[in-house]
Design an enzyme around this catalytic site. Structure first.
Site, mmCIF file in Angstrom:
data_model
loop_
_atom_site.group_PDB
_atom_site.id
_atom_site.type_symbol
_atom_site.label_atom_id
_atom_site.label_comp_id
_atom_site.label_asym_id
_atom_site.label_seq_id
_atom_site.Cartn_x
_atom_site.Cartn_y
_atom_site.Cartn_z
ATOM 1 N N GLU A 21 0.650 -14.112 -3.544
ATOM 2 C CA GLU A 21 -0.589 -13.158 -2.786
ATOM 3 C C GLU A 21 -1.726 -14.162 -2.859
ATOM 4 O O GLU A 21 -2.758 -13.620 -2.028
ATOM 5 C CB GLU A 21 -0.513 -11.792 -3.278
ATOM 6 C CG GLU A 21 0.575 -10.990 -3.008
ATOM 7 C CD GLU A 21 0.622 -9.776 -3.625
ATOM 8 O OE1 GLU A 21 0.889 -8.687 -3.110
ATOM 9 O OE2 GLU A 21 0.206 -9.740 -4.800
ATOM 10 N N MET A 33 1.313 -1.296 -6.292
ATOM 11 C CA MET A 33 1.409 -0.973 -7.722
ATOM 12 C C MET A 33 -0.066 -1.079 -8.177
ATOM 13 O O MET A 33 -0.112 -1.346 -9.386
ATOM 14 C CB MET A 33 2.495 -1.958 -8.147
ATOM 15 C CG MET A 33 3.740 -1.556 -7.679
ATOM 16 S SD MET A 33 5.189 -2.502 -8.229
ATOM 17 C CE MET A 33 5.206 -1.886 -9.882
ATOM 18 N N ASP A 40 7.826 -4.113 3.604
ATOM 19 C CA ASP A 40 9.234 -3.517 3.423
ATOM 20 C C ASP A 40 9.005 -2.045 3.779
ATOM 21 O O ASP A 40 7.837 -1.543 3.857
ATOM 22 C CB ASP A 40 10.101 -3.629 1.881
ATOM 23 C CG ASP A 40 8.916 -2.873 0.830
ATOM 24 O OD1 ASP A 40 8.156 -3.739 0.317
ATOM 25 O OD2 ASP A 40 9.122 -1.866 0.641
HETATM 26 N N1 ADE Z 1 4.725 -3.813 -2.916
HETATM 27 C C1 ADE Z 1 5.468 -4.231 -1.657
HETATM 28 N N2 ADE Z 1 6.581 -3.112 -1.411
HETATM 29 C C2 ADE Z 1 6.525 -2.273 -2.528
HETATM 30 C C3 ADE Z 1 7.206 -1.059 -2.693
HETATM 31 N N3 ADE Z 1 8.204 -0.750 -1.823
HETATM 32 N N4 ADE Z 1 6.765 -0.436 -3.780
HETATM 33 C C4 ADE Z 1 5.741 -0.521 -4.570
HETATM 34 N N5 ADE Z 1 5.219 -1.818 -4.469
HETATM 35 C C5 ADE Z 1 5.274 -2.566 -3.247
#
Ligand code: ADE
Length: 236
Positions: free
Chosen positions: A11, A174, A198
């Site tokens: 990142e 997070m 995602d």
């Molecule tokens: N960072 C990227 N995708 C995530 C997810 N599904 N849950 C937590 N942090 C993430």
């Protein structure tokens, strides 16, 4: 001076490559790169993953570097069917979805004995990010709304539904809300700028590596666009 925090190497690496680095310093086990990026003074740092790392990182940025604002960049899981892989999410505000003092009568996500648990992002940075999205990245879809954070990689459709219903978040990650809380306590404006890697459901781990790169690319384009725009607004 703008503090730019990414949780993982992937990142921050492209931003670091584009930077003119003047100084490299280590605090709290984190490496801080100070210098300029598109003629803006920045400190770039990889915080490590999770809320504790993120909060510590903000405190160092405030205490040691006196940053005027903090941006948290990176990738996130979508909590909203309209928001697809590669799309941009700009925080309107942020909250910690795993804060739970329900046993004491507090609603989920509420931090006991704090004046707020939902931290509003900096309006000027939001406006800057939106204008770069509209004018320079118009082929990408961008959304502005609530970012949820917790010490949990969400990869379960039930959890995803619970989060979006309980907190009305657009995406989950997070670190962002911990950056937000630490920035709030230091009176420093913040914004979270994420791209979706995602869908935060049972496809999340499968999608992750494939789409991480794409999401990072979009996020880097936005952050660079924002810095360039700042340069145009306030020529040095
Ligand atoms: N960072 C990227 N995708 C995530 C997810 N599904 N849950 C937590 N942090 C993430």
């Amino acid at each position: 001076m703008t503090g730019i925090i990414g949780a993982m190497e992937v990142e921050i690496e492209k931003l670091r490559e584009a930077m003119q680095i003047r100084q490299v310093q280590s605090f709290a086990g984190m490496t801080f790169y100070s210098g300029s990026l598109y003629a803006q003074d920045v400190v770039l740092v990889k915080s490590g993953i999770g809320k504790v790392n993120a909060a510590l990182c903000v405190q160092v940025l405030c205490d040691r570097f006196g940053v005027e604002r903090v941006w948290n960049t990176g990738i996130a899981g979508s909590l909203d069917a309209r928001i697809r892989i590669g799309d941009i999410v700009i925080s309107s505000d942020a909250l910690q979805h795993d804060m739970d003092a329900v046993a004491f009568g507090y609603p989920k996500g509420t931090i006991p004995q704090m004046e707020t648990s939902v931290f509003p992002a900096d309006l000027r940075t939001i406006a800057l990010a939106k204008s770069v999205c509209e004018e320079e990245l118009s082929e990408l879809s961008a959304f502005c709304g609530r970012v949820l954070s917790g010490d949990q990689f969400v990869a379960d459709p039930k959890k995803k539904q619970e989060l979006s219903e309980t907190f009305q978040g657009l995406c989950t990650e997070m670190e962002g809300a911990a950056v937000a809380q630490a920035a709030f306590l230091n009176n420093v404006p913040f914004c979270i700028i994420r791209a979706i890697s995602d869908q935060a459901d049972d496809s999340a781990d499968m999608d992750y590596e494939t789409f991480e790169k794409l999401a990072v690319e979009h996020m880097v384009r936005l952050v660079c666009g924002m810095l360039k725009r700042m340069q145009e607004l306030e020529p040095v």
